[in-house]
Design an enzyme around this catalytic site. Structure first.
Site, PDB file in Angstrom:
ATOM      1  N   SER A   1       7.574   3.077  12.708  1.00 54.63           N
ATOM      2  CA  SER A   1       8.588   4.125  12.771  1.00 54.63           C
ATOM      3  C   SER A   1       9.282   4.087  14.120  1.00 54.63           C
ATOM      4  CB  SER A   1       7.943   5.502  12.579  1.00 54.63           C
ATOM      5  OG  SER A   1       8.837   6.549  12.891  1.00 54.63           O
TER       6      SER A   1
ATOM      7  N   TYR B   1       1.302  11.560  14.972  1.00 55.04           N
ATOM      8  CA  TYR B   1       1.963  10.575  14.114  1.00 55.04           C
ATOM      9  C   TYR B   1       2.513   9.423  14.955  1.00 55.04           C
ATOM     10  CZ  TYR B   1       5.651   8.656  11.077  1.00 55.04           C
ATOM     11  OH  TYR B   1       6.475   7.827  10.361  1.00 55.04           O
TER      12      TYR B   1
ATOM     13  N   THR C   1       0.841  -1.199   0.000  1.00 61.99           N
ATOM     14  CA  THR C   1       0.000   0.000   0.000  1.00 61.99           C
ATOM     15  C   THR C   1       0.874   1.247   0.000  1.00 61.99           C
ATOM     16  OG1 THR C   1      -0.189   0.146   2.422  1.00 61.99           O
ATOM     17  CG2 THR C   1      -1.779  -1.266   1.269  1.00 61.99           C
ATOM     18  N   GLY C   2       0.387   2.290  -0.641  1.00 61.54           N
ATOM     19  CA  GLY C   2       1.150   3.528  -0.709  1.00 61.54           C
ATOM     20  C   GLY C   2       2.499   3.316  -1.371  1.00 61.54           C
ATOM     21  N   SER C   3       2.493   2.739  -2.583  1.00 67.11           N
ATOM     22  CA  SER C   3       3.756   2.279  -3.180  1.00 67.11           C
ATOM     23  C   SER C   3       4.169   3.028  -4.435  1.00 67.11           C
ATOM     24  CB  SER C   3       3.659   0.779  -3.487  1.00 67.11           C
ATOM     25  OG  SER C   3       2.428   0.439  -4.089  1.00 67.11           O
ATOM     26  N   THR C   4       3.714   4.267  -4.591  1.00 64.61           N
ATOM     27  CA  THR C   4       4.126   5.038  -5.768  1.00 64.61           C
ATOM     28  C   THR C   4       5.353   5.900  -5.512  1.00 64.61           C
ATOM     29  OG1 THR C   4       2.618   6.863  -5.232  1.00 64.61           O
ATOM     30  CG2 THR C   4       1.767   5.115  -6.681  1.00 64.61           C
TER      31      THR C   4
ATOM     32  N   GLY D   1       8.785   6.819  -2.357  1.00 63.39           N
ATOM     33  CA  GLY D   1       9.393   6.624  -1.047  1.00 63.39           C
ATOM     34  C   GLY D   1       9.650   5.182  -0.677  1.00 63.39           C
ATOM     35  N   ILE D   2       9.444   4.875   0.596  1.00 62.56           N
ATOM     36  CA  ILE D   2       9.718   3.541   1.107  1.00 62.56           C
ATOM     37  C   ILE D   2       8.848   2.498   0.419  1.00 62.56           C
ATOM     38  CG2 ILE D   2       9.526   2.070   3.162  1.00 62.56           C
ATOM     39  CD1 ILE D   2      10.391   4.517   4.827  1.00 62.56           C
ATOM     40  N   GLY D   3       7.586   2.799   0.210  1.00 57.24           N
ATOM     41  CA  GLY D   3       6.682   1.852  -0.447  1.00 57.24           C
ATOM     42  C   GLY D   3       7.134   1.496  -1.844  1.00 57.24           C
TER      43      GLY D   3
END
Length: 264
Positions: free
Chosen positions: A141, A154, A13-16, A18-20
């Site tokens: 994190s 956060y 998820t959220g893989s477009t 950065g870390i993803g």
């Protein structure tokens, strides 16, 4: 050690970016078919093009969905009913004084950072358990353990992920499914790079100087004395998602550059 995830389907998820994005590439390099997810169609399409160029024989699916909502989660599940690997990576955060954070900001952040992983894990992990193999990873994190006073909301979501991951690991114990959390520290991700660029411009310094200032003032316990790369985080995640990591479950694994000063 050679990691081979051929035949496994991974949802990141959220893989477009950065870390993803790095995790998606790492899993594809290991042979897994990868589902790319993001909220913007143009970014999902761009990521698919990049990955197809890197891995011409790779298998990729793109799903545009906002996983902060039940409707977005339902869209993902309809397009991808099952998976062998789930990496709950999507999330965000921003520095803001505690007394200035409104109720809606707390709730919105919880929906994105926490409930996205709850919904995805509830859907995919049950199928993994029935099939007798699976990997679930929450990207938490170091802020889950060392709470920064300027990002309490956060940190709360990242601590919540640790509790969910441990509890789910207990739930699926003995089924062949492992559930773990990975805790990055300051990383050269898209979000962090944006913060450093803004800080550099505001102070008239370079981005590298802004990074060093951040580490010295806000993460003085770092042992690397630099930000980690997204690939360094992805390397640990790819291992945790592998067959070789079958004995690792219910735990939190740090790739924080030594920021957290504990031995456990």
């Amino acid at each position: 050690m050679e990691i081979d995830s051929t035949g496994r389907k991974a949802v990141v998820t959220g893989s477009t970016a950065g870390i993803g994005r790095a995790i998606a590439e790492g899993l594809a390099r290991a042979g897994a078919s990868v589902v790319i997810n993001g909220r913007r169609e143009d970014r999902v399409a761009a990521t698919l093009r990049e990955l197809h160029a890197l891995f011409p024989k790779g298998e990729f699916v793109g799903v545009v969905a906002d996983l902060a909502t039940p409707e977005g989660a339902a869209e993902l599940f309809a397009r991808v009913p099952d998976a062998d690997i789930l990496v709950n990576n999507v999330g965000t955060g921003r520095p803001k004084p505690f007394f200035d954070i409104a109720d809606k900001e707390w709730i919105d952040l919880f929906e994105l950072n926490v409930m996205s992983g709850v919904r995805a894990s509830r859907h995919y992990a049950s199928g993994m358990a029935k099939r007798g193999w699976g990997r679930v990873v929450f990207i938490s994190s170091e802020s889950a353990l060392a709470i920064p006073k300027d990002m309490i909301d956060y940190a709360m979501t990242k601590t919540a992920q640790l509790a969910i991951a441990r509890g789910l690991a207990e739930e699926v114990g003995g089924t062949g499914v492992t559930v773990n959390s990975v805790l990055p520290g300051p990383t050269n991700s898209e979000i962090m790079s944006g913060w450093m660029k803004a800080a550099a411009e505001a102070q008239g310094i370079t981005q590298e100087e802004a990074k060093q200032q951040f580490l010295k003032t806000l993460r003085p316990t770092t042992l690397l004395n630099r930000f980690t790369t997204t690939e360094e985080v992805a390397n640990l995640v790819v291992y945790v998602c592998s067959e070789q990591a079958s004995g690792t479950t219910g735990t939190s694994l740090r790739v924080d550059g030594g920021v957290v000063r504990t031995i456990a």
